[in-house]
Structures are given as C-alpha cells and as structure tokens.
Design an enzyme around this catalytic site. Structure first.
Site, mmCIF file in Angstrom:
data_model
loop_
_atom_site.group_PDB
_atom_site.id
_atom_site.type_symbol
_atom_site.label_atom_id
_atom_site.label_comp_id
_atom_site.label_asym_id
_atom_site.label_seq_id
_atom_site.Cartn_x
_atom_site.Cartn_y
_atom_site.Cartn_z
ATOM 1 N N GLU A 78 31.558 42.077 65.948
ATOM 2 C CA GLU A 78 32.369 41.271 65.173
ATOM 3 C C GLU A 78 32.260 41.379 63.854
ATOM 4 O O GLU A 78 33.178 41.055 62.957
ATOM 5 C CB GLU A 78 32.304 39.749 65.749
ATOM 6 C CG GLU A 78 32.787 39.202 66.955
ATOM 7 C CD GLU A 78 31.522 40.063 68.295
ATOM 8 O OE1 GLU A 78 30.577 40.625 68.041
ATOM 9 O OE2 GLU A 78 32.098 39.646 69.370
ATOM 10 N N HIS A 147 31.260 29.187 75.354
ATOM 11 C CA HIS A 147 32.632 29.728 75.205
ATOM 12 C C HIS A 147 33.437 28.388 74.981
ATOM 13 O O HIS A 147 34.600 28.760 75.500
ATOM 14 C CB HIS A 147 33.109 30.584 76.467
ATOM 15 C CG HIS A 147 32.320 31.867 76.848
ATOM 16 N ND1 HIS A 147 31.152 32.086 76.986
ATOM 17 C CD2 HIS A 147 33.150 33.078 76.638
ATOM 18 C CE1 HIS A 147 30.799 33.512 77.092
ATOM 19 N NE2 HIS A 147 31.909 34.003 76.922
#
Lengths: 347, 329
Positions: A78, A147
């Site tokens: 990322e 999440h």
C-alpha cells in the site's frame, strides 16, 4: 447528457429521457470508464483491480477495455503504490489509486499524510498532488475489526486532503470526475454496504460538484446531518418519523473536508434542532466537529441540545447481533430525533 | 567495490567537480556558523564529507531527470542548480526561499529544476520516485528519476516495497543509497542482518553495485553508466555509495556512538582532499586554482547570506496559503 455507455442510454436519447436504473457499483464503474475514456493521463491501480475485477467487482471488465498499462494490478504494497500514485501525479498523470479497505490505508498513511497532504504547502505551492484515492469503508457485512471501520472522519482531520463521500447513485457516477478535475489529493470513500444499492440516475445530469452539501429530504422539525453509508438509514428514519407527523430535513454532507458550514448552519437555523449521524466512533469524530460548528455558529438558534448517533466505541465485532448493536440504525436515529423535538413532536 | 577506475577527463572537468564540491563545503560550513548565531533554526543536517556523491551524481544526470532527495539535501539542491541564495533564504525561513519559508533545511523544492525535495521521512521518498518514474515510462519520456536515500532507509518497508515495484514494472529509476555508515547514531551492522545493500537490491532482480562515494570520479562514472542503461530500457538500478559524514547527525548530536579517531581517519581520505591532491598530481590544477575556487565559493556564500538577510518574510496573513493548490485564473 447521460454518458452513452450507460445501459439503456441509447433509448434515453430521445426526450423525455427515461431515468436509468443502476447499482452504486455500476455507477462507480461507469465513472471510472468515463474518466479513462476522457483523459489518457488517467489510470487505475491497486490490489486486484485488473484480472480479479476488483475486490467488490467495481472494476470488472475495465482491464479488457483499457489494458494492463491503465488498469494496473499492484503488489500488496500500500505504501509503495500510494506513493507511486503521488509521484505519478507529480509527473503529469492523473492516477486513481484503489485501496481495498480503509483499514489497509493505514499501511499507506505515511504517504497520504506526510507526502500527499503536505507537499503543496511545504514546497511553497510548487507541487500539486492531483491524486484520487478510492477506499471502501464501513461496516455491516460481518467482516469484524480489521475490515469494517469508518476512518473518513479521521482523514478529514488532515489539512491538504479533500474528503468526499458519495452516498447516492448520482454522486457515485459523477463525483470521481470532479475529484479528478481537482488539483489536490482527494480521498473518495465508498461505503461497502452501498455497492448493491440501486437507484435512478437523474436524467440529464452530467456533472456534480465536490464542494457542497445537499438536502436529500426537506423538512422543518429537525435537521439530520449525515453522509455516506448512513444516508439510507437516515432517509428510512425520516420516512418513519413522517408517518408520525415529524418532518426532518436530511442533509448529506457529501464532502467532509472542507465542510460546507453554510449549508449546515442554514438548515439548523431553519429547523433549530440537529441530529448528526456518523458511522465513525463518537469521541473526536466528524460528528463532534459538526456539533462544534453548529454550537459556534448557530448556538442561539438551537431549541434543544445537539444529538449524535455514532458507532459504539468498540472495534467492530463479528457476530451479527453485536455488529448491528454497534452501528447507527434507523431506530436509533428515530429515537434521537424524538429526543430533540420533544415528547409531542410539534417542536 | 567493482567500479573500474575513473578519472578526470581534463582540466575543465576537474575544475568543475572541484568547484561544485567547494561550493557545498563552503555553504555547509557557513550554515554551521549561522546556526550558532540563531539565524537558522530547526533541524540542520550538514553534508560535509559526502560532497562527492551529490556532485558526481548530478553531473552524470540530465537536466530533464527528476531528483528525489532526503533531509540532508543542501548538497543535492546546490549541485542540481537550485540557486544558492534561494536555498539560504529557505534556511532563514524567508519568502524568497525555494519553498517560501515553509520547508526549511529538510524540505528544499524546486520544480523548475525537477528537484522534488527535501523528504524527511526516512525511505518515504522512494515510492514517490517510483511514481515519477512510472509517469516517465507511461509518457514515453527519455528522462529517468534518481532517488537519494541513506543507509537507514534500507530497514524501512518502503525501501523493499519500492524496489520490488520498480523492478516488477521495469521503471526508469536509479536508487542512490548514500551509505554513511550510521542511521543517526546506529551503525548499519547493529540494525541489518545483511549489511551488503547491493545484495538486497539483487534480491529484487535489480542491477546493483557498491561505489567509493569519496571518489567523485567513481561516482560520476558509475551513475553515468547506470543512467545510460536505465535510459536504454534496462529497468531500475541501485548504487550503494560508500561515504562518511564528517559532522554530527544534526546540531543536537554529541556523537557518543563513534570515536574521534574514526572521524579523523575518514577525514584524511575526504573527498575534497583526495580530489585536490589528485588534480595537482596530474598537473591539471595549481594551488592558485584551488584558492581561486575557494574564494569564489566563499563569495557566493556571502552573497547568498546577504540575499537571505535582506529577503522579506512571508506575511502572516498568507499563513494558510498553499494548503491546497492555487488555481490560476
């Protein structure tokens, strides 16, 4: 004019245009397709955006249409691919970076905050980071504590970023183009629970701004201020309240930084009551910021204390009944509105 | 170190390199003094001892190439051609500074020179360099991106993520690791299980070599070769430039982690001494040449200080400018 690639658009060319019904997911995909077609500098990169078709199937089919140079699968890095987006923007491209889930964006927080948000200022205005980062956010699908979080309010703390949150089909379809036209880093949060939502695209709509809040339902008894995945809950609550004679105005913030103070204050001055619905945690939340602005700018117009409906201060749990209990719900919103309007609901 | 011997191509070549290094040395020595006079504040990281790296590398790169540097970047900015007076004004925090006084010593920027900072988060410049190189590749530009970072950066995840991405996508980026042996006060072998930095890069299928970073000719030759290969489509490369920082890490460092004798040993093989000795020995310059260049560098620094002293302050009313891009009408 409706983008001609939209399903059913051909038959919509003759007036009066029929509304096009599509899902939020399809609207985001059409936004991506239109952006890629409109500008050769635009490309999409992120984890599984290409061959897999996007973790929420948003980018399905784009690899076949635009090829691997512009629909670019990345490693699970990322920080590197967000930073590469920053560098590519500085180098003259218009990157769209997809981060699969907002929790994963923390692996790129250094790039987002220390570089993207800071470069323009610390270079004395020489650098403009025209980067769009798309992130899936929010809870509601039993994905537990790594999440499911809603960190858009947290990102809205950072000067130098613009935070936009499409909550409607129109905004899902057109906010991306406005974000790409902006010379600043824009974080665009898509609530994962909205992807399957369906709605009509406003006929004839060709663009939206990313500067203003929007009244999604007019009313006079109280203002319910919200954004993103909480908007459908607020509209459901408003409908339920209307059956009992309470008419609330639902204000969709759309952009969390910079906040549209004028729209917030104008609505609250009319209704004199405010409930803020925010899927973020309550402490230090976007809801806290909106509350403060109301208190600073419309204190003497208020007839009741401001109420907040936020997520319980727990990492989001897995079990359905616990997750549901943690999140804002139409019932909790109804209760909060009833508290601010008083027992008889007459105001 | 596997770089073949390199040397001066003639008197002008030698003089140009010496001039570049003397400018940096004179600038840094004056900065040290100005810090004591409280003209410069904040963190100040001086480049003394490492001048051969910036000067050799910049000479081997093209004006169209993009540069990403660290917080110890005065030398890179000067060698790149960022005007010295604008750099000094930045250290003063003045409006005329190359970042309008908003960056300071650690954040020098000059887009006209394609100088992208001035990055003070260790290793965070690498992903940005990868992105600049991605843009160069997708736009079919002949330019490459050179990214400077220190030995401390190789412990960061961003180093590894960036090397992998650059190699995977065969991007035109040249990673230039300035190994001055210490990450602040921690020696490389106290933090790394594998201290051969070039070997790490080869693990990502990146061509890599170690170079004597105290020898400006070796640096120039190695960077030139690597840049030419990258421009030819060979994909990224990494050079480990072995050098040494003569001064403290910053102005707040009592240097408890190294012996004076170690510093003195490196100073005896310092980049300026070895270059000057070599140019004289080969009959390319005289002591008068050296003194003239030193005087010119000193005069340029004087002028930069005078510029910075008289430069205006940014009005406080403009505090919030440049948080977002100002759109031209």
């Amino acid at each position: 004019m409706i983008d001609p690639v939209l399903p059913g658009a051909d038959s919509a060319r003759t007036p009066p245009p029929a509304p096009v019904r599509l899902s939020y997911r399809d609207a985001v995909r059409e936004a991506l397709r239109a952006a890629l077609r409109a500008d050769p500098r635009v490309f999409l990169m992120g984890e599984d955006v290409g061959r897999y078709g996007g973790s929420y199937a948003v980018s399905k089919g784009l690899l076949e249409e635009f090829g691997p140079e512009r629909i670019r699968d990345t490693p699970l890095s990322e920080s590197a691919f967000v930073g590469a987006g920053i560098g590519a923007a500085l180098g003259g491209l218009r990157p769209i970076v997809e981060i699969m889930t907002v929790n994963f964006s923390l692996l790129a927080l250094d790039q987002i905050m220390n570089n993207a948000a800071s470069y323009c200022h610390m270079s004395g205005g020489q650098l403009a980071v025209g980067l769009v980062i798309r992130l899936a956010t929010g809870a509601g699908r039993q994905l537990a504590a790594q999440h499911s979080h809603s960190l858009e309010g947290w990102y809205a703390h950072i000067p130098g970023l613009r935070i936009v949150v499409p909550a409607t089909i129109d905004d899902a379809r057109f906010m991306l183009a406005a974000a790409l036209a902006c010379p600043d880093p824009v974080l665009l949060f898509e609530h994962a629970a909205l992807y399957n939502a369906e709605g009509d695209l406003t006929p004839g709509l060709a663009a939206v701004d990313i500067d203003h809040a929007a009244v999604r339902r007019p009313g006079h008894d109280a203002t319910v201020i919200t954004y993103g995945g909480s908007l459908p809950k607020c509209l459901a609550a408003a409908a339920s309240l209307a059956a009992g004679g309470i008419e609330v105005e639902v204000l969709d913030l759309r952009t969390l930084r910079p906040l549209d103070d004028a729209a917030i204050v104008a609505s609250v001055r009319r209704t004199r009551r405010a409930v803020i619905v925010d899927e973020g945690w309550r402490s230090g939340s976007l809801a806290a910021e909106v509350t403060t602005r109301i208190v600073e700018q419309a204190f003497y117009d208020l007839e009741a204390p401001v109420e907040r409906v936020c997520t319980a201060e727990v990492p989001i749990p897995y079990a359905k009944h616990l997750e549901d209990a943690a999140l804002p719900s139409p019932e909790r919103i109804v209760d909060a509105v009833r508290r601010v309007v008083g027992g008889d609901g007459s105001g | 170190m596997n770089a073949p011997a390199a040397g001066p191509a003639g008197r002008e070549h030698g003089l140009a390199l010496l001039r570049g290094m003397l400018r940096i040395r004179a600038f840094e020595d004056r900065c040290y003094q100005l810090y004591g006079e409280r003209k410069i504040r904040g963190f100040l990281h001086l480049y003394n001892g490492e001048e051969a790296v910036a000067v050799g590398a910049m000479r081997a790169l093209d004006a169209g190439d993009a540069i990403v540097a660290t917080y110890r970047e005065h030398g890179h900015a000067l060698a790149r051609g960022v005007p010295m007076d604008r750099v000094m004004a930045e250290l003063y925090g003045k409006q005329s500074g190359c970042s309008r006084g908003r960056g300071g010593s650690m954040h020098l920027f000059d887009v006209a020179k394609r100088f992208y900072g001035g990055n003070a988060i260790v290793a965070a410049g690498l992903p940005v360099a990868v992105g600049l190189a991605l843009a160069q590749k997708l736009r079919r530009e002949p330019a490459i991106t050179a990214c400077f970072f220190g030995d401390g950066a190789v412990a960061e995840g961003e180093f590894h993520e960036s090397l992998n991405l650059a190699a995977l996508w065969r991007l035109p980026v040249l990673f230039l690791c300035e190994n001055n042996r210490y990450a602040m006060g921690t020696a490389l072998d106290r933090t790394e299980a594998e201290t051969d930095i070039a070997a790490k890069a080869r693990g990502y299928r990146i061509d890599a070599a170690a170079v004597d970073g105290m020898d400006v000719f070796a640096v120039e030759a190695a960077v030139g070769r690597a840049a030419a290969a990258i421009r030819g489509g060979a994909g990224p490369a990494l050079l480990e430039l072995r050098t040494y920082r003569f001064r403290a890490h910053s102005m707040f460092d009592p240097q408890l982690y190294r012996d004076k004798s170690e510093v003195e040993a490196w100073q005896r093989k310092g980049p300026l001494i070895t270059l000057t000795t070599r140019l004289k020995a080969e009959g390319l310059i005289t002591e008068d040449d050296f003194r003239r260049l030193e005087a010119e560098a000193s005069a340029e620094v004087d002028a930069a200080v005078a510029f910075a002293e008289s430069a205006p302050w940014e009005p406080v009313a403009d505090l919030a400018r440049f948080v977002y891009a100002e759109r031209s009408a």
